[in-house]
Design an enzyme around this catalytic site. Structure first.
Site: not given
Ligand code: SF4
Ligand code: SAM
Ligand code: DTB
Length: 333
Positions: A67, A274
């Site tokens: 992400c 939120r």
């Molecule tokens: Fe990992 Fe969640 Fe961060 Fe994505 S948002 S890198 S799934 S901790």
């Protein structure tokens, strides 16, 4: 000129929103949009009340997903030290402190791609013990299988947070290691298990207004609207692709952020909207505009998962100055 549609006359939740309708909301004159969102907010909620949640990172860093906004992804060099899953006792101590500080819901987050069966019993015990303190429970653990969702429900879980994050169209600019459909499937397992959903996304990652409309259109056309709808403002973390991009290109305009909150309130009228990540960088005035536009929940307690929040001292002053109070407390106390 045509009279603007008065959404307060149509404040019942709908699931048949079109993309064009959601885009038209974004394009309303700012004052009209905020006014209508404020009216719909009052139709379902006491606008003086705010729901207070507190987060704890029970497993920090080293995450297998990529992400592009996240300090915890193992794919980026953000300087964050990875840690193991916390011990149960330390989680309970933190939950007790959160309750004493005024939190109503305790949300435990793990930097996992998905929940592994080997970790389930420990997390289930955390949920059971936090619930026994009289707090609402929420976890966010990545993707879930159907039987895992049932086990979490049996442990006493009230809410599961799993975000769509952005529009389907912008999604591959954000993450490539899991699909939009993966996220929708986890949300389905959560609903099927009878757990309330917490689902929202991030604003200010370089997406267009059309993307923001498309993202909220996705939420508005889910089979059940999210019970909680977190609107996160990107916290630009150095070393992450999106954090670095936004530092170069500039952050989203505050009024556009308020518009997004207002449209969220209009398309999901009964959800708790939120004001989530990024609040530490917002002025009191910007936060007040968000509450006027229909935000009625915040994270409290000085820290989200890895990034800062205002402390309870500062938030108590803000609530006092705005004449607001935590959900379920009487106006006299
Ligand atoms: Fe990992 Fe969640 Fe961060 Fe994505 S948002 S890198 S799934 S901790
Ligand atoms: N690993 C799990 C997952 O991704 O579902 C749970 C934790 S994850 C940190 C929860 C959410 O936090 C993400 O979906 C994203 O919306 C939000 N988030 C993470 N980093 C952020 C940042 N830098 N700015 C704003 N929101 C962020
Ligand atoms: C959500 O939408 N926002 C919260 C909660 N769900 C888990 C998390 C925000 C995390 C912000 C970045 C950080 O502190 O690491």
């Amino acid at each position: 000129m045509n009279a603007p549609v008065r959404f307060v006359d149509h404040a019942e939740p709908r699931h048949d929103w079109t993309r064009e309708e959601v885009e038209a909301l974004f394009d309303l004159p700012f004052m009209e949009l905020v006014f209508q969102a404020a009216q719909v907010h009052r139709r379902w909620f006491d606008p003086s009340e705010l729901q207070l949640s507190q987060l704890l990172s029970i497993k920090t860093g080293g995450c297998a997903e990529n992400c592009g906004y996240c300090s915890q992804s193992a794919s980026f060099n953000t300087g964050l030290k990875a840690e193991k899953l916390m011990d149960l006792d330390n989680v309970v101590v933190a939950a007790r402190a959160a309750k004493a500080g005024g939190a109503q819901r305790f949300c435990m987050g793990a930097a996992w791609r998905d929940l592994k069966d080997r970790d389930l019993p420990k997390v289930a015990e955390m949920i059971t013990q936090v619930k026994a303190l009289g707090l609402e429970t929420c976890v966010t653990l990545g993707m879930l299988k159907a039987d895992q969702a049932v086990a979490l429900k049996d442990a006493g879980l009230d809410y599961y947070n799993h975000n769509l994050d952005t529009s389907p169209e912008y999604y591959d600019k954000v993450v490539t290691t899991r699909t939009y459909d993966d996220r929708l499937e986890t949300l389905q397992h959560v609903r099927d298990a009878g757990i309330s959903t917490c689902c929202g996304g991030i604003v200010g990652m370089g997406e267009s207004r059309q993307d923001r409309a498309s993202f909220l259109h996705q939420l508005a056309t889910l089979p059940v609207h999210p019970d909680s709808l977190p609107v996160n403002a990107l916290v630009p973390v150095a070393g992450t692709p999106l954090g670095d991009k936004i530092k170069r290109e500039g952050e989203i305009d505050g009024l556009e952020f308020v518009r997004t909150v207002a449209v969220a309130r209009l398309v999901c009228p009964k959800s708790m909207v939120r004001l989530s990540a990024g609040r530490d960088d917002m002025s009191r005035e910007l936060q007040a505009l968000c509450f006027l536009a229909g935000a009625n929940s915040i994270f409290v307690g000085g820290k989200l998962l890895t990034t800062p929040l205002p402390g309870m001292d500062q938030d108590s002053v803000l609530l006092r100055d705005l004449g607001m109070r935590p959900f379920g407390t009487s106006a006299e106390t």
